[in-house]
Design a protein around this motif. Structure first.
Motif, PDB file in Angstrom:
ATOM      1  N   THR A   1      10.390 -39.728  12.469  1.00 55.40           N
ATOM      2  CA  THR A   1      10.699 -41.363  12.331  1.00 55.40           C
ATOM      3  C   THR A   1       9.458 -42.031  12.203  1.00 55.40           C
ATOM      4  O   THR A   1       8.537 -41.776  13.132  1.00 55.40           O
ATOM      5  CB  THR A   1      11.743 -41.602  13.274  1.00 55.40           C
ATOM      6  OG1 THR A   1      10.951 -41.723  14.538  1.00 55.40           O
ATOM      7  CG2 THR A   1      12.963 -40.733  13.372  1.00 55.40           C
ATOM      8  N   ASP A   2       9.675 -43.174  11.487  1.00 59.26           N
ATOM      9  CA  ASP A   2       8.535 -44.171  11.503  1.00 59.26           C
ATOM     10  C   ASP A   2       8.271 -44.921  12.823  1.00 59.26           C
ATOM     11  O   ASP A   2       7.058 -44.845  13.378  1.00 59.26           O
ATOM     12  CB  ASP A   2       8.603 -45.280  10.498  1.00 59.26           C
ATOM     13  CG  ASP A   2       8.483 -44.840   9.112  1.00 59.26           C
ATOM     14  OD1 ASP A   2       7.806 -43.530   8.892  1.00 59.26           O
ATOM     15  OD2 ASP A   2       9.336 -45.384   8.082  1.00 59.26           O
ATOM     16  N   GLU A   3       9.250 -44.991  13.597  1.00 56.11           N
ATOM     17  CA  GLU A   3       9.182 -45.869  14.818  1.00 56.11           C
ATOM     18  C   GLU A   3       8.588 -44.763  16.009  1.00 56.11           C
ATOM     19  O   GLU A   3       7.747 -45.177  16.838  1.00 56.11           O
ATOM     20  CB  GLU A   3      10.687 -46.343  15.185  1.00 56.11           C
ATOM     21  CG  GLU A   3      10.635 -46.930  16.384  1.00 56.11           C
ATOM     22  CD  GLU A   3      12.358 -47.486  16.896  1.00 56.11           C
ATOM     23  OE1 GLU A   3      12.265 -47.904  18.062  1.00 56.11           O
ATOM     24  OE2 GLU A   3      13.138 -47.073  16.082  1.00 56.11           O
ATOM     25  N   GLY A   4       9.086 -43.574  15.821  1.00 59.29           N
ATOM     26  CA  GLY A   4       8.926 -42.524  16.988  1.00 59.29           C
ATOM     27  C   GLY A   4       7.283 -42.073  16.624  1.00 59.29           C
ATOM     28  O   GLY A   4       6.477 -42.236  17.813  1.00 59.29           O
ATOM     29  N   ALA A   5       6.944 -42.033  15.516  1.00 59.28           N
ATOM     30  CA  ALA A   5       5.660 -41.804  15.087  1.00 59.28           C
ATOM     31  C   ALA A   5       4.629 -42.859  15.607  1.00 59.28           C
ATOM     32  O   ALA A   5       3.350 -42.526  16.159  1.00 59.28           O
ATOM     33  CB  ALA A   5       5.259 -41.438  13.848  1.00 59.28           C
ATOM     34  N   THR A   6       5.010 -43.999  15.405  1.00 62.78           N
ATOM     35  CA  THR A   6       3.922 -45.208  15.641  1.00 62.78           C
ATOM     36  C   THR A   6       3.743 -45.208  17.206  1.00 62.78           C
ATOM     37  O   THR A   6       2.898 -45.653  17.850  1.00 62.78           O
ATOM     38  CB  THR A   6       4.710 -46.457  15.020  1.00 62.78           C
ATOM     39  OG1 THR A   6       4.751 -46.463  13.679  1.00 62.78           O
ATOM     40  CG2 THR A   6       3.835 -47.660  15.574  1.00 62.78           C
ATOM     41  N   ALA A   7       5.005 -44.959  17.944  1.00 65.64           N
ATOM     42  CA  ALA A   7       4.975 -45.179  19.438  1.00 65.64           C
ATOM     43  C   ALA A   7       4.000 -43.956  20.055  1.00 65.64           C
ATOM     44  O   ALA A   7       3.213 -44.401  20.677  1.00 65.64           O
ATOM     45  CB  ALA A   7       6.295 -44.857  20.052  1.00 65.64           C
ATOM     46  N   VAL A   8       4.049 -42.835  19.367  1.00 58.50           N
ATOM     47  CA  VAL A   8       3.274 -41.804  19.742  1.00 58.50           C
ATOM     48  C   VAL A   8       1.932 -41.993  19.506  1.00 58.50           C
ATOM     49  O   VAL A   8       0.777 -41.866  20.430  1.00 58.50           O
ATOM     50  CB  VAL A   8       3.648 -40.422  19.131  1.00 58.50           C
ATOM     51  CG1 VAL A   8       2.533 -39.347  19.500  1.00 58.50           C
ATOM     52  CG2 VAL A   8       5.122 -40.157  19.734  1.00 58.50           C
ATOM     53  N   ILE A   9       1.455 -42.562  18.332  1.00 56.43           N
ATOM     54  CA  ILE A   9       0.304 -42.733  18.018  1.00 56.43           C
ATOM     55  C   ILE A   9      -0.286 -43.821  18.691  1.00 56.43           C
ATOM     56  O   ILE A   9      -1.491 -43.890  19.301  1.00 56.43           O
ATOM     57  CB  ILE A   9       0.155 -43.345  16.510  1.00 56.43           C
ATOM     58  CG1 ILE A   9       0.521 -42.251  15.592  1.00 56.43           C
ATOM     59  CG2 ILE A   9      -1.391 -44.150  16.006  1.00 56.43           C
ATOM     60  CD1 ILE A   9       0.806 -42.351  14.062  1.00 56.43           C
ATOM     61  N   ASP A  10       0.259 -45.208  19.197  1.00 57.10           N
ATOM     62  CA  ASP A  10      -0.175 -46.219  19.838  1.00 57.10           C
ATOM     63  C   ASP A  10      -0.663 -45.776  21.438  1.00 57.10           C
ATOM     64  O   ASP A  10      -1.284 -46.079  22.006  1.00 57.10           O
ATOM     65  CB  ASP A  10       1.001 -47.264  20.021  1.00 57.10           C
ATOM     66  CG  ASP A  10       1.046 -48.149  18.612  1.00 57.10           C
ATOM     67  OD1 ASP A  10       0.359 -47.902  17.640  1.00 57.10           O
ATOM     68  OD2 ASP A  10       1.820 -48.676  18.439  1.00 57.10           O
ATOM     69  N   ALA A  11       0.495 -44.648  22.004  1.00 53.16           N
ATOM     70  CA  ALA A  11       0.352 -44.525  23.281  1.00 53.16           C
ATOM     71  C   ALA A  11      -0.862 -43.306  23.265  1.00 53.16           C
ATOM     72  O   ALA A  11      -1.652 -43.537  24.327  1.00 53.16           O
ATOM     73  CB  ALA A  11       1.465 -43.724  23.780  1.00 53.16           C
ATOM     74  N   ALA A  12      -1.153 -42.537  22.280  1.00 56.62           N
ATOM     75  CA  ALA A  12      -2.230 -41.599  22.413  1.00 56.62           C
ATOM     76  C   ALA A  12      -3.589 -42.625  22.152  1.00 56.62           C
ATOM     77  O   ALA A  12      -4.629 -41.998  22.944  1.00 56.62           O
ATOM     78  CB  ALA A  12      -2.123 -40.583  21.360  1.00 56.62           C
ATOM     79  N   GLN A  13      -3.752 -43.405  21.450  1.00 58.35           N
ATOM     80  CA  GLN A  13      -4.890 -44.266  21.221  1.00 58.35           C
ATOM     81  C   GLN A  13      -5.238 -44.992  22.439  1.00 58.35           C
ATOM     82  O   GLN A  13      -6.378 -45.010  22.816  1.00 58.35           O
ATOM     83  CB  GLN A  13      -4.724 -45.217  20.206  1.00 58.35           C
ATOM     84  CG  GLN A  13      -4.627 -44.703  18.662  1.00 58.35           C
ATOM     85  CD  GLN A  13      -5.974 -44.211  18.040  1.00 58.35           C
ATOM     86  OE1 GLN A  13      -6.853 -43.979  18.860  1.00 58.35           O
ATOM     87  NE2 GLN A  13      -6.094 -44.159  16.878  1.00 58.35           N
ATOM     88  N   ARG A  14      -4.077 -45.689  23.169  1.00 60.00           N
ATOM     89  CA  ARG A  14      -4.504 -46.339  24.467  1.00 60.00           C
ATOM     90  C   ARG A  14      -4.877 -45.273  25.569  1.00 60.00           C
ATOM     91  O   ARG A  14      -5.645 -45.771  26.411  1.00 60.00           O
ATOM     92  CB  ARG A  14      -3.030 -47.082  24.837  1.00 60.00           C
ATOM     93  CG  ARG A  14      -2.848 -48.269  23.922  1.00 60.00           C
ATOM     94  CD  ARG A  14      -1.579 -49.042  24.655  1.00 60.00           C
ATOM     95  NE  ARG A  14      -0.579 -48.224  25.285  1.00 60.00           N
ATOM     96  CZ  ARG A  14       0.510 -47.903  24.336  1.00 60.00           C
ATOM     97  NH1 ARG A  14       0.583 -48.684  23.186  1.00 60.00           N
ATOM     98  NH2 ARG A  14       1.603 -47.533  24.968  1.00 60.00           N
ATOM     99  N   ALA A  15      -4.451 -44.126  25.576  1.00 59.89           N
ATOM    100  CA  ALA A  15      -4.494 -43.390  26.672  1.00 59.89           C
ATOM    101  C   ALA A  15      -6.065 -43.150  27.098  1.00 59.89           C
ATOM    102  O   ALA A  15      -6.534 -43.538  28.467  1.00 59.89           O
ATOM    103  CB  ALA A  15      -3.924 -41.822  26.527  1.00 59.89           C
ATOM    104  N   PHE A  16      -6.802 -42.655  25.964  1.00 62.07           N
ATOM    105  CA  PHE A  16      -8.167 -42.219  26.457  1.00 62.07           C
ATOM    106  C   PHE A  16      -9.110 -42.876  25.486  1.00 62.07           C
ATOM    107  O   PHE A  16     -10.143 -42.676  25.265  1.00 62.07           O
ATOM    108  CB  PHE A  16      -8.593 -40.811  26.710  1.00 62.07           C
ATOM    109  CG  PHE A  16      -7.669 -40.198  27.406  1.00 62.07           C
ATOM    110  CD1 PHE A  16      -7.620 -40.509  28.923  1.00 62.07           C
ATOM    111  CD2 PHE A  16      -6.660 -39.268  27.247  1.00 62.07           C
ATOM    112  CE1 PHE A  16      -6.780 -39.637  29.724  1.00 62.07           C
ATOM    113  CE2 PHE A  16      -5.712 -38.451  28.035  1.00 62.07           C
ATOM    114  CZ  PHE A  16      -6.017 -38.832  29.398  1.00 62.07           C
ATOM    115  N   GLY A  17      -8.561 -43.868  24.455  1.00 64.85           N
ATOM    116  CA  GLY A  17      -9.597 -44.859  23.829  1.00 64.85           C
ATOM    117  C   GLY A  17     -10.040 -44.116  22.568  1.00 64.85           C
ATOM    118  O   GLY A  17     -10.588 -44.348  21.966  1.00 64.85           O
ATOM    119  N   GLY A  18      -9.124 -43.111  22.206  1.00 61.50           N
ATOM    120  CA  GLY A  18      -9.213 -42.444  20.859  1.00 61.50           C
ATOM    121  C   GLY A  18      -8.619 -40.821  21.252  1.00 61.50           C
ATOM    122  O   GLY A  18      -8.514 -40.361  22.347  1.00 61.50           O
ATOM    123  N   ILE A  19      -8.909 -40.378  20.016  1.00 61.31           N
ATOM    124  CA  ILE A  19      -8.543 -38.720  19.984  1.00 61.31           C
ATOM    125  C   ILE A  19      -9.671 -38.090  19.350  1.00 61.31           C
ATOM    126  O   ILE A  19      -9.973 -38.225  18.027  1.00 61.31           O
ATOM    127  CB  ILE A  19      -7.181 -38.260  19.394  1.00 61.31           C
ATOM    128  CG1 ILE A  19      -6.117 -39.118  20.148  1.00 61.31           C
ATOM    129  CG2 ILE A  19      -6.770 -36.858  19.358  1.00 61.31           C
ATOM    130  CD1 ILE A  19      -5.830 -38.524  21.735  1.00 61.31           C
TER     131      ILE A  19
END
Length: 269
Positions: A67-85
């Motif tokens: 889903t768009d909403e779920g994917a956006t939540a995952v992307i945002d959380a992953a970016q915030r966690a350690f400053g990038g992937i």
């Protein structure tokens, strides 16, 4: 061997259990900061806590990648966690098919759902994270496909076709990333043991061996269904070890390739 991964940052999708969880654990043991992804908070937190208890670094990202909403939540959380992937492992997937009497009875929506679950989920995250990798001139994208991509079962045609698309994506992405320092590779697992298989092994044992012992079911499956040349079931660590290599700087000369790790079950060159 030092995999030269210490300090790298990874997102492993579908890592709250099974193969994905083992990939997350093994990457963390190599010094990678790992974002554990799942849809269920308890199981996702359990894997992250296990990694931290062992001395690793882990964060959580929750959401449904179809889903768009779920994917956006995952992307945002992953970016915030350690400053990038730096390392993206597209492990989430699986069959959205059920067994049908014939190939022709699978509805079109089943084909579409398999594609959304196995292929489009990967595309969403590639588009989100790979531009940053390209700017930094280093990155790894690793798809977890399936031997069904090249040796599909008739009753699960939609799943095999979606995984075949993932293999194709892996190669086309490698060409799009030529000269950037970012590689795109994949792994095609065969039959890998996870506890979810036990109920099937019990059914097989009851039908073919006159017992409810899952080990008897395993033995029947190995001999009569998967026809492996290695006489044991695959384990999540077999896949995780390959992923660690593909994620490592040691694999710089490899891109556009999909490993087949199936115990010799696929009769092909």
């Amino acid at each position: 061997m030092d995999m030269q991964l210490k300090g790298k940052r990874a997102l492993v999708t579908g890592s709250s259990s099974g193969i994905g969880a083992e990939i997350a654990r093994m990457l963390a043991a190599e010094g990678v900061k790992v974002v554990v992804h799942g849809r269920e908070p308890g199981r996702t937190q359990a894997v992250a806590t296990e990694i931290e208890t062992a001395g690793g670094q882990a964060a959580m990202a929750l959401g449904d990648l179809t889903t768009d909403e779920g994917a956006t939540a995952v992307i945002d959380a992953a970016q915030r966690a350690f400053g990038g992937i730096d390392i993206l492992v597209n492990n989430v997937g699986g069959s959205a098919s059920v067994a049908h009497p014939t190939w022709f009875e699978a509805p079109l929506e089943e084909w579409a759902e398999n594609y959304r679950h196995n292929t489009l989920a990967a595309v969403r995250l590639i588009q989100a994270f790979v531009p940053g990798m390209r700017e930094r001139r280093w990155g790894r994208v690793i798809q977890i496909s399936s031997r069904n991509a090249i040796s599909p079962h008739a009753q699960f045609g939609a799943y095999g076709a979606a995984k075949a698309a993932l293999n194709n994506l892996t190669l086309s992405l490698s060409k799009a990333l030529a000269g950037t320092g970012v590689t795109s590779n994949g792994v095609m697992p065969g039959l890998i043991y996870t506890p979810q298989l036990d109920s099937w092994f019990v059914e097989v044992a009851q039908k073919h061996a006159g017992t409810s012992d899952p080990k008897a079911g395993q033995a029947h499956v190995l001999k009569n269904i998967v026809h492996q040349t290695v006489d044991r079931l695959g384990q999540p660590k077999d896949i995780a070890a390959a992923v660690c290599y593909l994620a490592s700087p040691l694999s710089d000369f490899m891109t556009g390739t999909t490993f087949r790790i199936d115990g010799g079950a696929t009769p092909t060159v």
